[in-house]
Scaffold this motif. Structure first.
Motif, PDB file in Angstrom:
ATOM      1  N   VAL B  71      13.104   0.274  -6.274  1.00 55.06           N
ATOM      2  CA  VAL B  71      12.581   0.797  -7.541  1.00 55.06           C
ATOM      3  C   VAL B  71      13.475   1.717  -8.387  1.00 55.06           C
ATOM      4  CG1 VAL B  71      10.237   0.602  -6.729  1.00 55.06           C
ATOM      5  CG2 VAL B  71      11.472   2.694  -6.318  1.00 55.06           C
ATOM      6  N   LYS B  99       3.854   1.206  -8.998  1.00 54.26           N
ATOM      7  CA  LYS B  99       3.437   2.606  -8.890  1.00 54.26           C
ATOM      8  C   LYS B  99       4.608   3.495  -8.495  1.00 54.26           C
ATOM      9  CE  LYS B  99      -0.448   2.182  -6.426  1.00 54.26           C
ATOM     10  NZ  LYS B  99      -1.729   2.660  -5.862  1.00 54.26           N
ATOM     11  N   GLU B 100       5.508   2.961  -7.673  1.00 55.48           N
ATOM     12  CA  GLU B 100       6.664   3.770  -7.269  1.00 55.48           C
ATOM     13  C   GLU B 100       7.647   3.941  -8.422  1.00 55.48           C
ATOM     14  OE1 GLU B 100       8.120   2.160  -3.603  1.00 55.48           O
ATOM     15  OE2 GLU B 100       6.431   3.005  -2.529  1.00 55.48           O
ATOM     16  N   GLY B 103       6.088   6.549 -10.505  1.00 55.45           N
ATOM     17  CA  GLY B 103       6.200   7.872  -9.900  1.00 55.45           C
ATOM     18  C   GLY B 103       7.551   8.503 -10.203  1.00 55.45           C
ATOM     19  N   ARG B 104       8.600   7.714 -10.004  1.00 53.92           N
ATOM     20  CA  ARG B 104       9.944   8.234 -10.292  1.00 53.92           C
ATOM     21  C   ARG B 104      10.112   8.512 -11.785  1.00 53.92           C
ATOM     22  NH1 ARG B 104      14.604   8.152  -6.842  1.00 53.92           N
ATOM     23  NH2 ARG B 104      13.998   7.583  -4.729  1.00 53.92           N
ATOM     24  N   SER B 106       7.865   9.270 -13.978  1.00 52.16           N
ATOM     25  CA  SER B 106       7.083  10.439 -14.353  1.00 52.16           C
ATOM     26  C   SER B 106       7.899  11.722 -14.173  1.00 52.16           C
ATOM     27  CB  SER B 106       5.813  10.469 -13.494  1.00 52.16           C
ATOM     28  OG  SER B 106       5.241  11.747 -13.471  1.00 52.16           O
ATOM     29  N   ILE B 107       8.602  11.826 -13.055  1.00 53.72           N
ATOM     30  CA  ILE B 107       9.425  13.014 -12.810  1.00 53.72           C
ATOM     31  C   ILE B 107      10.626  13.031 -13.763  1.00 53.72           C
ATOM     32  CG2 ILE B 107      10.801  14.267 -11.085  1.00 53.72           C
ATOM     33  CD1 ILE B 107       7.735  14.185 -10.546  1.00 53.72           C
ATOM     34  N   LYS B 108      11.257  11.886 -13.948  1.00 52.57           N
ATOM     35  CA  LYS B 108      12.432  11.814 -14.838  1.00 52.57           C
ATOM     36  C   LYS B 108      12.089  12.264 -16.256  1.00 52.57           C
ATOM     37  CE  LYS B 108      14.840   7.864 -12.708  1.00 52.57           C
ATOM     38  NZ  LYS B 108      16.053   8.535 -12.216  1.00 52.57           N
ATOM     39  N   SER B 111       6.669  13.546 -17.567  1.00 52.36           N
ATOM     40  CA  SER B 111       5.507  12.996 -18.267  1.00 52.36           C
ATOM     41  C   SER B 111       4.401  12.670 -17.279  1.00 52.36           C
ATOM     42  CB  SER B 111       5.907  11.709 -18.997  1.00 52.36           C
ATOM     43  OG  SER B 111       6.748  12.005 -20.085  1.00 52.36           O
ATOM     44  N   GLY B 112       3.179  12.838 -17.726  1.00 52.01           N
ATOM     45  CA  GLY B 112       2.032  12.607 -16.857  1.00 52.01           C
ATOM     46  C   GLY B 112       1.864  11.141 -16.499  1.00 52.01           C
ATOM     47  N   LEU B 113       1.394  10.921 -15.265  1.00 53.09           N
ATOM     48  CA  LEU B 113       1.200   9.563 -14.758  1.00 53.09           C
ATOM     49  C   LEU B 113      -0.242   9.382 -14.315  1.00 53.09           C
ATOM     50  CD1 LEU B 113       1.942   6.829 -13.365  1.00 53.09           C
ATOM     51  CD2 LEU B 113       2.720   8.182 -11.401  1.00 53.09           C
ATOM     52  N   ILE B 114      -0.815   8.277 -14.737  1.00 52.71           N
ATOM     53  CA  ILE B 114      -2.139   7.901 -14.244  1.00 52.71           C
ATOM     54  C   ILE B 114      -1.994   6.552 -13.552  1.00 52.71           C
ATOM     55  CG2 ILE B 114      -4.444   7.129 -14.971  1.00 52.71           C
ATOM     56  CD1 ILE B 114      -4.264   9.381 -17.120  1.00 52.71           C
ATOM     57  N   THR B 115      -2.452   6.479 -12.295  1.00 55.20           N
ATOM     58  CA  THR B 115      -2.304   5.215 -11.555  1.00 55.20           C
ATOM     59  C   THR B 115      -3.648   4.502 -11.442  1.00 55.20           C
ATOM     60  OG1 THR B 115      -2.702   6.338  -9.466  1.00 55.20           O
ATOM     61  CG2 THR B 115      -0.410   6.045 -10.110  1.00 55.20           C
TER      62      THR B 115
END
Ligand SMILES: Cc1cc2nc3c(=O)[nH]c(=O)nc-3n(C[C@H](O)[C@H](O)[C@H](O)COP(=O)(O)OP(=O)(O)OC[C@H]3O[C@@H](n4cnc5c(N)ncnc54)[C@H](O)[C@@H]3O)c2cc1C
Ligand SMILES: Nc1ncnc2c1ncn2[C@@H]1O[C@H](COP(=O)(O)O)[C@@H](O)[C@H]1O
Lengths: 266, 320
Positions: B71, B99-100, B103-104, B106-108, B111-115
């Motif tokens: 990913v 999703k992975e 996830g990465r 979002s941190i980069k 920004s907020g992540l909704i799964t």
């Protein structure tokens, strides 16, 4: 590279067989219900212990790490009883209501504080939030590779090989330590703590850390700092009892076919 | 109108259905831009396919350099595209890989992540998602409050909408760090085509549990009569009767079809977690006390090896 340290990520979650609910502020009620070590993280502890056992000629320390309220100590205690060597519990009132991004920040800073290990092992998903993203977020924060959702794990020297059921293929994935690994419930039954294990756990070190200890500002975590906001939660309306028939000499099949036809499935 | 990035889900250039669902959602928010990371030789066909479902733009990222890596490179591609386009949202299929990546990313992007969104709506200026949580016992409405909303969307969250997008193709040369090229796919065995619909995409799922005793003929016969996918409980998977990819539940696939038929499955909480949001639920079980009957719209207390073949036969007769 020799393997000297494994950190296993364990979460304390509300018991799924209990009555899970939300608080007035739409956060998960973690106080009013019984909690325990997330079942799926037991598999992570198990794999960490198996790797240690298979590499008996190396001096490996397995540290269980949790971020959570006071009661979350139970999660790391269980890991110690299963056989982990040490435990670290990050607890701070400011953490309450954190989202996955903040949780991964606290985990990353705690890991940097205790020393980044060659191997970090997490579970498939937490049984409450269930996003399956914390290991990926943590890998990103620590700038490490991730090999995730392993059904089979093998390590040799600095090489990690896993097998997993991908979305479109069964895959073998390889990575080089240091990395973040996550495992599924296919990876092997988790052991029960033995009486000896339970006794031994009482003497094992359990370190409590606060946000100040790991250098995270309270404004970076918690409900206020979350990057997402839950607007509304609603219990799904209970299913109204359906029709149940007893099969007698084929009557069940006929009734079922009529039901399916009435719903236009046939 | 702002762009909405949609990561194209594909196998060697064959676009998978969730991509079209994501494009339909993207249209609610802004102008859909498909992001294809794959072989350059497949780009034209992919562009054609996604244009037919509303893509106004198609970013083509040649994956020669990053093929086989997990990913991390894809997250870098999306990060660079997001920085270039300032999209209104980024939509990613809520597969394990998706999703992975999310996830990465979002941190980069901070920004907020909704799964695992099962619905995405636009309310005023807000993008509001719906999720199903706690084994399907609650629904949650949420929104991203920081950065670019990153939303991992579950299959069947929207119906694909045909309609011509502008389909403007743009090649995008991403810069991939060496650090991202680490974990690698060493070998892959593509899933054998079963000739049946995908479990997570199917409108009807027919499942079997320990009660089949290992004989799935009756379950598969009914599935084929209904044009359904076949599922299994963990007990059936652990017994080696079906591969893990068939497992429905907390640690398998979460399905939400129009119709779910559970056969010889008791209805443990971990199984329910994967199927209780199905629109209509039917069960066949010889134990009238089985907890699965608490969920059903229609239940038959009986032996599945007698009931299912009779049902299959009657359906096939009706079809003529
Ligand atoms: C961490 C964890 C994760 C899990 N994840 C999952 C998951 O993802 N999915 C999942 O399914 N389970 C999961 N489980 C397992 C779950 O708890 C149950 O053990 C499992 O779902 C039981 O499968 P079953 O219903 O097929 O078997 P059983 O519970 O043994 O039920 C079999 C049923 O078949 C009926 N039956 C028997 N013979 C016949 C017949 N001839 N005709 C009709 N009916 C018959 C019986 O009356 C019985 O109700 C998980 C468990 C754990 C601990
Ligand atoms: N608060 C936490 N403390 C320790 N580990 C966690 C925590 N939250 C998540 N994890 C780890 O990350 C995995 C995936 O969690 P999630 O992304 O929440 O589904 C879990 O199985 C744990 O191994």
């Amino acid at each position: 590279m020799t393997l000297s340290n494994i950190v296993v990520l364990v979460k304390y979650v509300p018991d799924a067989t209990g009555d899970r609910k939300f608080e007035g502020d739409n956060t998960v009620d973690r106080v009013g219900v019984d909690g325990l070590l997330s079942e799926l993280d037991e598999y992570a502890v198990e794999q960490a212990l198996q790797i240690k056992e298979k590499r008996a000629d190396e001096e490996i320390t397995v540290t269980a790490l949790t971020v959570g309220p006071a009661a979350a100590e139970a999660a790391v205690r269980k890991a110690l009883q299963m056989g982990a060597d040490k435990a670290v519990h990050v607890q701070d009132d400011a953490i309450a209501g954190s989202d996955a991004a903040a949780t991964s920040l606290v985990l990353a800073k705690a890991i940097e504080k205790i020393g980044v290990p060659e191997l970090i092992v997490g579970g498939l998903a937490s049984t409450d939030g269930g996003m399956s993203v914390v290991p990926a977020m943590l890998a990103e924060r620590l700038n490490l590779p991730q090999v995730t959702l392993a059904a089979v794990v093998e390590t040799q020297g600095d090489q990690v090989r896993i097998k997993r059921d991908g979305d479109t293929a069964t895959e073998v994935i390889g990575g080089t330590l240091p990395l973040v690994l996550s495992v599924t419930d296919q990876s092997g039954e988790a052991r029960y703590p033995s009486f000896k294990g339970i006794m031994a756990a009482k003497k094992k070190p359990l370190e409590a850390l606060t946000l100040a200890d790991i250098g995270v500002d309270a404004s970076e975590v918690g409900l206020e700092a979350a990057w997402t906001k839950v607007e509304d939660t609603a219990a799904r309306p209970p299913r109204t009892a359906g029709e149940i028939v007893k099969d007698e000499d084929g009557s069940g099949a006929t009734a079922l076919v009529e039901f399916l036809a009435s719903k236009k499935f046939i | 109108m702002s762009e909405v990035l949609v990561l194209v889900d594909h196998v060697d250039g064959a676009v998978r259905k969730p991509t079209y669902e994501l494009l339909a959602i993207a249209k609610r928010i802004g102008s859909p831009s498909a992001v294809f990371i794959g072989g350059a030789d497949k780009a034209a066909a992919v562009a054609d396919a996604v244009k037919g479902y509303g893509a106004d733009k198609v970013y083509v990222v040649d994956d020669t350099e990053i093929k086989g890596y997990l990913v991390a490179p894809k997250a870098e591609v999306l990060q660079q595209l997001a920085e270039k386009t300032s999209p209104a949202a980024i939509l990613i299929p809520a597969s394990a890989e998706g999703k992975e990546i999310a996830g990465r990313l979002s941190i980069k992007l901070s920004s907020g992540l909704i799964t695992d969104a099962v619905d995405v709506k636009v309310e005023g200026d807000d993008i509001v998602t719906t999720q199903s949580v706690f084994a399907g016992n609650f629904t949650v409405d949420a929104k991203v409050t920081k950065g670019t909303p990153i939303i991992a969307v579950k299959p069947n969250a929207a119906a694909p909408e045909q309609g011509d997008g502008a389909g403007e193709v743009e090649e995008f040369a991403a810069t991939i760090s060496d650090a991202a090229k680490t974990a690698q796919i060493v070998a892959a065995q593509p899933r054998q085509a079963t000739g049946r619909p995908e479990l997570t995409e199917a409108a009807i799922v027919v499942s079997g549990g320990r009660g089949t005793g290992g004989d799935f003929d009756a379950v598969e016969g009914l599935a084929d009569a209904l044009g359904a996918a076949v599922g299994a409980s963990r007990a059936a998977v652990d017994s080696g009767w079906k591969p893990h990819t068939f497992q429905v539940g907390q640690t398998g696939k979460v399905v939400s079809p129009q119709l779910y038929v559970a056969n010889g499955i008791s209805g443990a909480i971990q199984h329910r977690a994967g199927m209780q949001t199905s629109k209509t639920i039917v069960a066949v079980n010889k134990d009238e006390e089985a907890p699965i009957f608490e969920l059903v719209d229609f239940g038959v207390v009986g032996d599945l090896h007698a009931v299912l073949p009779a049902v299959t036969e009657q359906i096939n007769t009706r079809k003529g």
